[in-house]
Structures are given as structure tokens and as C-alpha cells.
Motif scaffolding. Sequence first.
Motif, short mmCIF file in Angstrom:
data_model
loop_
_atom_site.label_atom_id
_atom_site.label_comp_id
_atom_site.label_asym_id
_atom_site.label_seq_id
_atom_site.Cartn_x
_atom_site.Cartn_y
_atom_site.Cartn_z
N LEU A 1 -0.08 11.18 9.69
CA LEU A 1 0.47 10.62 8.46
C LEU A 1 -0.09 9.23 8.16
N SER A 2 -0.76 8.65 9.14
CA SER A 2 -1.16 7.25 9.02
C SER A 2 -2.42 7.07 8.20
N PRO A 3 -2.41 6.13 7.26
CA PRO A 3 -3.63 5.84 6.50
C PRO A 3 -4.64 5.05 7.32
N LEU A 4 -4.27 4.69 8.55
CA LEU A 4 -5.15 3.90 9.41
C LEU A 4 -6.05 4.78 10.28
N THR A 5 -5.88 6.10 10.21
CA THR A 5 -6.74 7.00 10.97
C THR A 5 -7.52 7.89 10.00
N ALA B 1 -10.81 3.97 3.44
CA ALA B 1 -9.94 3.70 4.58
C ALA B 1 -10.61 2.75 5.57
N GLY B 2 -11.94 2.87 5.69
CA GLY B 2 -12.67 1.95 6.54
C GLY B 2 -12.57 0.51 6.04
N ILE B 3 -12.61 0.33 4.73
CA ILE B 3 -12.42 -1.01 4.15
C ILE B 3 -11.03 -1.54 4.48
N PHE B 4 -10.04 -0.68 4.36
CA PHE B 4 -8.64 -1.07 4.61
C PHE B 4 -8.48 -1.60 6.04
N THR B 5 -8.91 -0.79 7.03
CA THR B 5 -8.75 -1.21 8.42
C THR B 5 -9.69 -2.35 8.78
N GLY B 6 -10.87 -2.38 8.14
CA GLY B 6 -11.81 -3.46 8.42
C GLY B 6 -11.25 -4.82 8.03
N PHE C 1 0.83 -1.20 0.00
CA PHE C 1 0.00 0.00 0.00
C PHE C 1 0.86 1.26 0.00
N LEU C 2 1.82 1.32 0.92
CA LEU C 2 2.67 2.51 1.01
C LEU C 2 3.48 2.71 -0.27
N THR C 3 3.98 1.61 -0.82
CA THR C 3 4.75 1.71 -2.06
C THR C 3 3.87 2.21 -3.20
#
Length: 452
Positions: A404-408, A315-320, A13-15
Motif C-alpha cells: 500500500l505504500s507509495p514509498l515502494t 515515486a523515485g523523485i518522492f523518495t529521493g 500527499f496521502l490527502t
Amino acid sequence: MLAALGFATIAVFLTAIMTKRVSVLVALVLIPVFFGLLAGAGPDLGKMMLDGIAKVAPVGVMIIFAVLYFGLMLDVGLFDPMINRLIRLVKGDPVKVALATAVLTMAVALDGDGATTFLITVSAMLPLYQRLGMDRLVLSGIVALGAGVMNIIPWGGPTVRAMAALKADSTVIFNPVVPAMAAGILWVLFVAFMLGRREKRRLAIASPAVSLAGAESVGAAAVRTDLGRDEDAVPQRDGAGKIALEKPWLFWFNTTLTVALVICLLMALMPLPILFIVAFAIALVANYPRWEDQQAHLVSHAASVVTVSTMIFAAGIFTGVLTGTKMIEAMASAAVSVIPESMAGWLPLIVAVTSMPLSLVFTPDAYYFGVMPVLAQAAGTLGLDPTVIGRAAILGQMTTGFPLSPLTASTFILIGLSGVNLGDHQRFIFPWAFGTTLVMTAVAYATGALAG
């Protein structure tokens, strides 16, 4: 296996986003789906994704109506007098603008809520950055730094989680790191000064014939000031003027409504999404009584609303998926197991230094209720005070690292309102944010806060 898939998900993801291979939206959806299928979650993948969306839904609704509300206030000219006064105050100096951004952010961040901090600070400062031609990445970066260091306060999410997980109060977890936090605040001001000076040089080179000191003479209509999009992305609709400036009573009505909204946000009198929905409905009717004008306003801001809200739900899908497949739990166990026994004595320093980068990997709940208790238990067996691990963790994990986090979800509020790309934002401010953690770690070590 799950841990490897989890780390691979984050790495890919980050890449993908930092190299701009795909859009953030596509990466947030397809990458976790792919690795979720590899983890054997096929039949349950849909439920995991819906669960993730449900958790971020309130934030998504809030940002939709926040963009609409502040976009309306910008359109009607509510912020123009403030912008003109700020420009006269800073005399068009990007250094002073950058420092003002840092101070405002840290003041607003005292409420402990990142989303509110971003909404208020970016909305106030973005028009000024646009008027002076300053880089929006400087705005998002400085706001990220200021909000990050202030998130250490005892009522901030990370510190509350650390205290709950370790069953300790703020006098044990927070008080010993106050000198380190003070050093972090000074570091943020230093970085703001450096970034402002760099912007001043850039603008002088780009427009050598125009004196930055004379920027206060720039007209109010010189730059479009729409939230979450480029100045020229959406044309100004016919007949749309600064109506709040043409009708003094309407200007003061909008001012009163906005102040009341901010007070209600800070006091949390009602859920944030509801406050923005009600405030926007009132503002829309007051400023645009005609149905046609109301529709025109909604259409004019459709692009920014769709862009920001879709990223939050993605982002909700990602963390879910990461949570539902238990990848997060497996990653937590793996992170603890890789610390060699010979390095155990350095455990507090290791936790402190790695805390900020790990914000890109672990959600706050996963780290503070999954990783940190195990690390604290390991410290206890080595004769160290387990609460030292809590102090080390709050120096970076979802404090300096959360913007910076994609998780928030609040990260997407920051970049959406600022109108910048997540990958660009991360590349731009990561070294400075990591520097904040390193400075605070050095001071915490020197003052004995990391000693068991």
C-alpha cells in the motif's frame, strides 16, 4: 523542523491522492518539490531527484517490458485455455476465484520478491477477473494481503533488515512469530472469502438474469484482457486475433518461453529488467514477424506503459527528496521521542500496532536502520530483549504495509498491472491489511513472542 516538513509531505500527499484532488503522478512530483524548497534544499533539489530516479530506474525498465510481454501474451491468446479451465474449475464462483487468488499469491510470494509476485499473480488472475466482471480492486487487494503476510519470511526484505540491524539470526527474530504468521495467513484466506462473497452478491444484483454458475460458457472474446488499462480504453486493432490459438506450435513456443521466464525470474539468473527485455524481444519476433505488426503491438500498449512507468519514476523523485533532505532521518528521531516513559513497558505492542501504518511514512531502510535500532536500544534500557522490537516491527512495517505504500516501487507495479488507482487501492484494502497486523499482534502477544 525537518521532521515536521517530512510528516507534512506525507500527510499532504496521502490527502491529495485519496481525495483525488490531483493525479498520483502530479502529487509524487510537486508535493515533495514544494516541501523540499521549504526545507532549503533548492540548489541540491535536482540532484536529489535524479538520485531517486536512478534508484528506481531498474524497476521502471522492468515494469515497462513486463507490461509489454504479458500484454503480448494476452493479445495472442496464450492465457485463454488456462482462463477457460479456471472458470470451469471455479464454476464462475467469485468466492472460489478470490480464494484461488490468495493461495496463488502466497505460493508465489515464497520467493521473497514483491515485484515478481505481483507480475506473476496479477498477470495470471486479471483475465479471469475481467471475464467474470469482478472488481479489480478485489484482485489488487487480495494480492496485497497475500504478498504482505508472506513478506515476513526470513529471506524477505523487512526481516533481513531487522536481523541485520539487531545482529540476530532468524531463529531469534522469525521463529517466535511463526504462529502469528500462520494466523495472518488464515486471516488473509478469511478476507478473501468475505470479499469474494461480497463480489458474488454484487454481480448477482447487477446481472440477475445471468447465473454466475454458467459463467464458464462466456466466450474468449467477451472481454478485452489488456494489462494496466480498462477493457475499452484501447480499441482492438484490425486483424489482431488469437494467433497463438490458431497455430499450435506458436502456442507451445509461447508457453515454453513464459515458463522459462518465470523460472529465471524466481532463480534470479539475470537481473529482472534484462530478463523481461530479452523475453519480450524474442516473443515479439516470434509472434509478429512483420515490422508493421510489431509496431502496431507497441502502439496498442503505449498507454499502459506510459502510465505505469511514469508513476514509478515519479515515486523515485518522492523518495529521493525525502531522503536527500534528511527528512526521513528527522522523522525517525521524532517518532522515537514521542513515546512517553510511562508507556515504555508497552513498547513492543506499540511498535507492532503502529508498524503497518508507518509503512506509509518510512522507507524500509529508514525504519529498520533508523527508527527500529533506537527503539530496540530503549527497550534494552528497560530490561526488555531488544530483539522483541524486531519481531514486533516485522508484523507490519513493510510486510503487510508494503503493497500500500507509495514509498515502494512494487506498489506501483501492483496497481499498474491491476489497472486501479493508488488512492482507491489504499482506501479499499487498508482496513483489511491493518487487520492482518492486529490479528498477528494478538497471536504474537498471546504466544509470548512480544514478551521480553
